[in-house]
Design a protein around this motif. Structure first.
Motif, PDB file in Angstrom:
ATOM      1  N   PHE A 183      13.000  -7.838 -51.205  1.00 44.95           N
ATOM      2  CA  PHE A 183      13.172  -9.185 -50.663  1.00 44.95           C
ATOM      3  C   PHE A 183      12.208  -9.308 -49.487  1.00 44.95           C
ATOM      4  O   PHE A 183      12.280  -8.515 -48.542  1.00 44.95           O
ATOM      5  CB  PHE A 183      14.612  -9.409 -50.189  1.00 44.95           C
ATOM      6  CG  PHE A 183      14.829 -10.742 -49.527  1.00 44.95           C
ATOM      7  CD1 PHE A 183      15.142 -11.863 -50.279  1.00 44.95           C
ATOM      8  CD2 PHE A 183      14.702 -10.881 -48.147  1.00 44.95           C
ATOM      9  CE1 PHE A 183      15.334 -13.098 -49.671  1.00 44.95           C
ATOM     10  CE2 PHE A 183      14.882 -12.109 -47.532  1.00 44.95           C
ATOM     11  CZ  PHE A 183      15.200 -13.227 -48.306  1.00 44.95           C
ATOM     12  N   LEU A 184      11.305 -10.279 -49.537  1.00 41.95           N
ATOM     13  CA  LEU A 184      10.261 -10.418 -48.519  1.00 41.95           C
ATOM     14  C   LEU A 184      10.665 -11.440 -47.470  1.00 41.95           C
ATOM     15  O   LEU A 184      11.274 -12.468 -47.760  1.00 41.95           O
ATOM     16  CB  LEU A 184       8.941 -10.808 -49.176  1.00 41.95           C
ATOM     17  CG  LEU A 184       8.419  -9.802 -50.216  1.00 41.95           C
ATOM     18  CD1 LEU A 184       7.152 -10.331 -50.883  1.00 41.95           C
ATOM     19  CD2 LEU A 184       8.176  -8.447 -49.586  1.00 41.95           C
ATOM     20  N   CYS A 185      10.293 -11.145 -46.221  1.00 36.63           N
ATOM     21  CA  CYS A 185      10.662 -12.002 -45.096  1.00 36.63           C
ATOM     22  C   CYS A 185       9.574 -11.923 -44.044  1.00 36.63           C
ATOM     23  O   CYS A 185       8.443 -11.542 -44.357  1.00 36.63           O
ATOM     24  CB  CYS A 185      12.028 -11.596 -44.550  1.00 36.63           C
ATOM     25  SG  CYS A 185      12.171  -9.834 -44.165  1.00 36.63           S
ATOM     26  N   GLN A 186       9.898 -12.262 -42.807  1.00 34.72           N
ATOM     27  CA  GLN A 186       8.874 -12.356 -41.766  1.00 34.72           C
ATOM     28  C   GLN A 186       8.968 -11.311 -40.662  1.00 34.72           C
ATOM     29  O   GLN A 186       8.065 -11.223 -39.834  1.00 34.72           O
ATOM     30  CB  GLN A 186       8.922 -13.745 -41.102  1.00 34.72           C
ATOM     31  CG  GLN A 186       8.539 -14.891 -41.995  1.00 34.72           C
ATOM     32  CD  GLN A 186       9.654 -15.295 -42.936  1.00 34.72           C
ATOM     33  OE1 GLN A 186      10.751 -15.618 -42.501  1.00 34.72           O
ATOM     34  NE2 GLN A 186       9.380 -15.273 -44.217  1.00 34.72           N
ATOM     35  N   SER A 187      10.037 -10.555 -40.595  1.00 29.74           N
ATOM     36  CA  SER A 187      10.215  -9.669 -39.445  1.00 29.74           C
ATOM     37  C   SER A 187      11.196  -8.562 -39.769  1.00 29.74           C
ATOM     38  O   SER A 187      11.921  -8.613 -40.782  1.00 29.74           O
ATOM     39  CB  SER A 187      10.732 -10.458 -38.239  1.00 29.74           C
ATOM     40  OG  SER A 187      12.051 -10.940 -38.502  1.00 29.74           O
TER      41      SER A 187
ATOM     42  N   ASN B 222      14.734 -17.583 -48.167  1.00 31.62           N
ATOM     43  CA  ASN B 222      14.078 -18.053 -46.950  1.00 31.62           C
ATOM     44  C   ASN B 222      12.906 -18.952 -47.333  1.00 31.62           C
ATOM     45  O   ASN B 222      12.544 -19.061 -48.512  1.00 31.62           O
ATOM     46  CB  ASN B 222      13.615 -16.880 -46.080  1.00 31.62           C
ATOM     47  CG  ASN B 222      12.718 -15.909 -46.828  1.00 31.62           C
ATOM     48  OD1 ASN B 222      12.130 -16.246 -47.853  1.00 31.62           O
ATOM     49  ND2 ASN B 222      12.611 -14.698 -46.329  1.00 31.62           N
ATOM     50  N   THR B 223      12.335 -19.587 -46.355  1.00 20.71           N
ATOM     51  CA  THR B 223      11.240 -20.519 -46.615  1.00 20.71           C
ATOM     52  C   THR B 223       9.899 -19.813 -46.701  1.00 20.71           C
ATOM     53  O   THR B 223       9.106 -20.079 -47.596  1.00 20.71           O
ATOM     54  CB  THR B 223      11.187 -21.594 -45.515  1.00 20.71           C
ATOM     55  OG1 THR B 223      12.411 -22.327 -45.524  1.00 20.71           O
ATOM     56  CG2 THR B 223      10.021 -22.544 -45.743  1.00 20.71           C
ATOM     57  N   TYR B 224       9.645 -18.902 -45.762  1.00 20.66           N
ATOM     58  CA  TYR B 224       8.312 -18.307 -45.656  1.00 20.66           C
ATOM     59  C   TYR B 224       8.172 -16.963 -46.368  1.00 20.66           C
ATOM     60  O   TYR B 224       7.087 -16.390 -46.389  1.00 20.66           O
ATOM     61  CB  TYR B 224       7.949 -18.121 -44.174  1.00 20.66           C
ATOM     62  CG  TYR B 224       7.720 -19.414 -43.444  1.00 20.66           C
ATOM     63  CD1 TYR B 224       6.533 -20.123 -43.602  1.00 20.66           C
ATOM     64  CD2 TYR B 224       8.694 -19.928 -42.596  1.00 20.66           C
ATOM     65  CE1 TYR B 224       6.318 -21.306 -42.924  1.00 20.66           C
ATOM     66  CE2 TYR B 224       8.487 -21.111 -41.916  1.00 20.66           C
ATOM     67  CZ  TYR B 224       7.303 -21.802 -42.084  1.00 20.66           C
ATOM     68  OH  TYR B 224       7.098 -22.971 -41.417  1.00 20.66           O
ATOM     69  N   GLY B 225       9.257 -16.436 -46.923  1.00 20.56           N
ATOM     70  CA  GLY B 225       9.183 -15.141 -47.581  1.00 20.56           C
ATOM     71  C   GLY B 225       8.140 -15.130 -48.689  1.00 20.56           C
ATOM     72  O   GLY B 225       8.087 -16.032 -49.531  1.00 20.56           O
ATOM     73  N   GLY B 226       7.317 -14.083 -48.706  1.00 22.20           N
ATOM     74  CA  GLY B 226       6.269 -13.997 -49.720  1.00 22.20           C
ATOM     75  C   GLY B 226       5.086 -14.891 -49.451  1.00 22.20           C
ATOM     76  O   GLY B 226       4.309 -15.176 -50.375  1.00 22.20           O
ATOM     77  N   ASN B 227       4.910 -15.305 -48.213  1.00 21.85           N
ATOM     78  CA  ASN B 227       3.754 -16.131 -47.871  1.00 21.85           C
ATOM     79  C   ASN B 227       2.466 -15.451 -48.342  1.00 21.85           C
ATOM     80  O   ASN B 227       2.279 -14.254 -48.129  1.00 21.85           O
ATOM     81  CB  ASN B 227       3.711 -16.359 -46.360  1.00 21.85           C
ATOM     82  CG  ASN B 227       2.459 -17.085 -45.923  1.00 21.85           C
ATOM     83  OD1 ASN B 227       1.449 -16.454 -45.627  1.00 21.85           O
ATOM     84  ND2 ASN B 227       2.528 -18.397 -45.879  1.00 21.85           N
TER      85      ASN B 227
END
Length: 442
Positions: free
Chosen positions: A116-120, A311-316
């Protein structure tokens, strides 16, 4: 000391002006240690806005794993940015899938894994504890004193490296019981095997106050970061694994700071051959771009239903491109460099300790190294540690502390032996100056 790379007093006029502007508009909650105002960087070298050059052995808190502005990372980011900046995790794209494939290939689970990708890092920890509750149906957790796992309310409930992080934010997520982290240099329990003692303490809790059938997971840093760069005794992580298996508890490794080559292995847990059920990553994974990941055994992650977490930005695409390039570089030689240059660095610090009795302990693996400073009675030398960090800045070396009185060293993974030797000369001078300022002599 006289450093030819320093052109002005520190901070210089341009730095002072920007710091004054910052004070008017930016939150005072950031824990800034000394007045470094960055202009640009290349590899392990950074320059401030007045043209002063420094060696960066903090690397953005172990984030700039491939050094500053590595050409391969910059090229990957530039190429991705030229195509599209964002599409959201509602859709698919090559960079996100490619990163998931890389993480599945290198994950230390010993079986298929998903991400699961996220920002932090803190968001990765939030995802980990949510998944643990979701798949076990249990609500309680075990965490460790000295641990740092983030500052959002779920992860904050585990964070206990400094009370400052918790003060004023009660109540955090309930259900977390903290136990001591085994520290061979500063033992809390009787006996030589602090790892076994901590495991016995957890067993006692399970018998008396924390029903193991209520515990979803144990969350632990394989090497404690913010708590003092504490390396656990051999056998401790394996003991946790056995304890978790006995009671159907999930084992979560927080590798936010120690992962992606930092310790001379891709993941710190690999030094002991212990596999987690869930792992959290961030910091060095993106070479400076904000990205995190919660990696779990596929048989666990696949239990999440559509919409259970997101989330919104996961996998940017931009951050995934940076992470893909970073993992390629780390696997392509930087992890080996962290091991060999880290061994050279640790040896040099042990040599330094023979000249400075105030160095009580040198510990770590790879390029995750701590140097604990002590008073003459062996107690933590907090003021001396702060003075060394400050003097190092004025001598052209960027450092940070951790624990109560530990100087931590976390340079880019491609740091050269010559740069380590230069840093050691700066550190020696900084120690001598800090000793004089503290009234302890040279």
């Amino acid at each position: 000391m006289s450093n030819p790379h320093l052109q002005t007093e520190l901070p210089g006029p341009n730095a002072r002006a920007l710091i004054a502007r910052d004070a008017e508009v930016i939150s005072p909650s950031y824990p800034r240690d000394y007045p470094f105002v960055m202009s640009h960087g290349r590899g392990t070298e950074v320059w401030d806005v007045d043209g002063n050059r420094f060696l960066d052995f903090a690397a953005g808190i172990a984030v700039c794993s491939t050094g500053h502005a590595h050409p391969q990372v910059v090229a990957a980011v530039t190429d991705a940015a030229s195509k599209f900046l964002h599409i959201s995790s509602d859709y698919w794209h090559e960079q996100m899938v490619g990163l998931g494939e890389r993480l599945a290939r290198i994950a230390p689970m010993g079986e298929p894994a998903m991400s699961f990708l996220c920002q932090s890092g803190t968001e990765a920890v939030e995802a980990a504890i949510k998944l643990a509750r979701y798949v076990t149906g249990r609500s309680r957790f075990i965490g460790f004193l000295g641990g740092f796992h983030g500052r959002t309310m779920g992860s904050l409930s585990f964070t206990s490296s400094k009370y400052t992080q918790q003060k004023g934010f009660n109540a955090t997520m309930p259900g977390v019981t903290h136990v001591p982290y085994p520290n061979r240099y500063r033992p809390l329990f009787a006996g030589n095997d602090q790892g076994a003692a901590v495991l016995d303490y957890i067993r006692m809790l399970f018998e008396r106050s924390v029903p193991p059938s209520d515990v979803a997971a144990i969350l632990v840093e394989p090497i404690q970061g913010e708590g003092g760069y504490v390396v656990p005794p051999d056998g401790f992580l394996a003991g946790l694994r056995a304890l978790c298996d006995q009671h159907g508890i999930l084992l979560i490794f927080d590798e936010v700071q120690s992962g992606i080559g930092r310790t001379g292995r891709m993941f710190a847990s690999q030094h002991w051959g212990v596999s987690p059920d869930i792992m959290t990553l961030a910091k060095g994974m993106g070479s400076g771009l904000p990205i995190g990941a919660m990696v779990a055994k596929k048989r666990l992650m696949s239990q999440w239903k559509r919409g259970a977490h997101g989330n919104t930005y996961g996998g940017n695409p931009i951050t995934c491109a940076a992470a893909n390039a970073t993992i390629d570089l780390v696997e392509g030689g930087m992890v080996g460099n962290a091991a060999t240059v880290g061994a050279h660095f640790t040896s040099a610090l042990h040599d330094l300790a023979r000249d400075f009795p105030c160095i009580g302990d040198v510990r770590g693996k790879g390029l995750m190294i701590g140097m604990e400073l002590i008073e003459t009675d062996g107690s933590p030398a907090r003021a001396l540690c702060d003075a060394v960090i400050t003097r190092a800045f004025h001598n052209g070396l960027l450092l940070l502390s951790c624990g109560t009185s530990t100087v931590r060293f976390m340079p880019p993974l491609d740091v050269k032996r010559e740069e380590v030797d230069e840093a050691m000369a700066l550190l020696r001078t900084s120690l001598q100056e800090a000793m004089v300022l503290s009234g302890r002599g040279a």
